[in-house]
Design a protein around this motif. Structure first.
Motif, short mmCIF file in Angstrom:
data_model
loop_
_atom_site.label_atom_id
_atom_site.label_comp_id
_atom_site.label_asym_id
_atom_site.label_seq_id
_atom_site.Cartn_x
_atom_site.Cartn_y
_atom_site.Cartn_z
N TYR A 336 0.85 -1.32 0.07
CA TYR A 336 0.01 -0.01 0.19
C TYR A 336 0.73 1.17 0.05
O TYR A 336 0.44 2.26 -0.69
CB TYR A 336 -0.95 0.09 1.24
N SER A 340 -0.26 2.67 -3.11
CA SER A 340 -1.54 3.18 -2.72
C SER A 340 -2.88 2.45 -3.24
O SER A 340 -4.07 2.97 -3.35
CB SER A 340 -1.72 4.62 -3.18
N TYR A 342 -5.61 -0.29 -1.91
CA TYR A 342 -6.24 -1.03 -0.56
C TYR A 342 -6.23 -2.16 -0.87
O TYR A 342 -6.45 -3.27 -0.06
CB TYR A 342 -7.60 -0.20 -0.31
N GLN A 343 -6.79 -2.87 -1.86
CA GLN A 343 -7.47 -4.30 -2.44
C GLN A 343 -6.36 -5.18 -2.70
O GLN A 343 -5.29 -4.53 -3.23
CB GLN A 343 -8.64 -4.40 -3.07
#
Length: 400
Positions: A336, A340, A342-343
């Motif tokens: 992340y 960047s 999230y999943q």
């Protein structure tokens, strides 16, 4: 001052003298025009010419003084500009010294930190207009096959304005030593690699990390110019790298030929300098290679490519090739802090992909984009807008 200007000044001077004489004559002898003519006629012609010369000389003197002052002012400005340039050169030299110190900073820095100092990543810059290729033979060598030679010509022809360089074994090593002189571990690892194919793999990551641009294997053929690779709905500022899917197997026995069921290709890569994926690839190859060197008595064959053809192929994929490349890319997607995102991202997100997919700052193209099976028509028109290059998959490592 030209001839007409001189005559104009003389003429003006003459009329001034005449008017002056008329005025004097009017004051002294106002009673009649006859007396004025008499007085005027008595003035010698030499005196009239003398007065006009006096006026002309005075004007010329003033003009010379003005030009002299202008020249002095210009010389002063030029001297000041030269001093400023010298000062800027001193500042630039000092900055270069500071950068050199940073690049050769504390020996306690990790390999990754050294690489960050060497080439920091700036996503906002443009993709550099470079095309890099490497092959064991030079262009003037008869062993440089016509198929590869035509591909090389087309990369240049379809991308005017791009700098296009082909490196052989010797020139590639010379460039790496120059670019990574402050990270000797990298140079040592490059030199330790036992096969040319491993060095060719390593070279692409090293040149792209340092300079950016596009790397293309010698057995590729461009179908469209490089700027066409970016879709209209994606801006170059969003991107740091463009890659394509290399293999997407549905076979149960995929492990016999592949390291991962879905692998990203590294036979064509476009990247901006300093990209974190390239940095991690360089770090892993360097660390893994030096680790093998540190214990040759335990694993004597690990710095060699041994075994059957298939075993050698898998070893290349894991050591420097698309197997390790795929692992590093997925690690980047799932970090992340770097991506960047999230999943969770897995191979399923790219399985049977038909259109470009932007994940973080990486544009992933379908398999057919960099490995198109289209035949090039005589008029050069490409029916498939996503067909950017052909890959002959010549198994170059077998011939190196």
């Amino acid at each position: 001052m030209n001839y007409y200007q001189k005559n104009r000044i003389l003429l003006i001077g003459f009329f001034v003298v005449v008017l002056l004489l008329i005025s004097i004559a009017g004051l002294v002898i106002p009673q009649s025009g006859k007396n004025f003519q008499k007085v005027f006629s008595n003035i010698p012609n030499d005196n009239i010419l003398g007065l006009s010369k006096l006026i002309y000389n005075e004007n010329e003197k003033k003009q010379d003084e003005f030009l002299s002052k202008l020249e002095q002012l210009n010389n002063k400005m030029m001297a000041e500009q030269a001093r400023r340039l010298d000062r800027l050169e001193e500042i630039n030299a000092d900055l270069l010294r500071q950068v050199k110190v940073l690049k050769n900073s504390s020996p306690g820095l990790t390999l990754r930190d050294k690489l960050i100092y060497l080439h920091p990543y700036e996503s906002s810059v443009r993709f550099p207009a470079y095309i890099w290729q490497s092959w064991k033979h030079g262009l003037n060598d008869d062993r440089f096959g016509e198929l590869y030679r035509e591909g090389e010509r087309q990369w240049a022809a379809k991308n005017p304005g791009f700098a296009h360089e082909i490196f052989n074994d010797d020139t590639a090593f010379a460039v790496i030593k120059h670019l990574y002189i402050s990270v000797p571990e990298v140079v040592e690892a490059y030199e330790l690699l036992p096969e040319v194919i491993l060095k060719m793999d390593f070279f692409r990551y090293l040149i792209l990390y340092a300079k950016g641009g596009t790397y293309a294997d010698i057995d590729t053929f461009p179908l469209q110019p490089i700027p066409n690779w970016i879709p209209e709905n994606v801006t170059p500022d969003e991107l740091g790298m463009i890659i394509g899917v290399e293999s997407d197997s549905n076979s149960r026995n995929w492990r016999e030929e592949l390291v991962r069921r879905l692998q990203f290709g590294q036979f064509i890569i476009q990247a901006k300098p300093g990209h974190p994926i390239l940095r991690e690839m360089i770090a892993r190859i360097t660390e893994n290679t030096l680790k093998l060197k540190s214990r040759p008595e335990d694993i004597p064959d690990d710095l060699k490519l041994t075994g059957t053809t298939n075993e050698k192929s898998l070893k290349i994929l894991k050591w420097t090739g698309s197997g390790l490349w795929t692992d590093v890319i997925f690690n980047y997607f799932n970090n992340y802090i770097q991506s960047s995102i999230y999943q969770k991202i897995s191979w399923k997100d790219f399985h049977d992909v038909k259109i470009p997919k932007l994940v973080s700052d990486v544009l992933v193209l379908p398999k057919s984009s960099f490995a198109s099976d289209l035949e090039v028509s005589k008029d050069g028109k490409i029916e498939d807008n996503l067909a950017f290059a052909k890959h002959y998959a010549s198994k170059l490592w077998k011939n190196t």
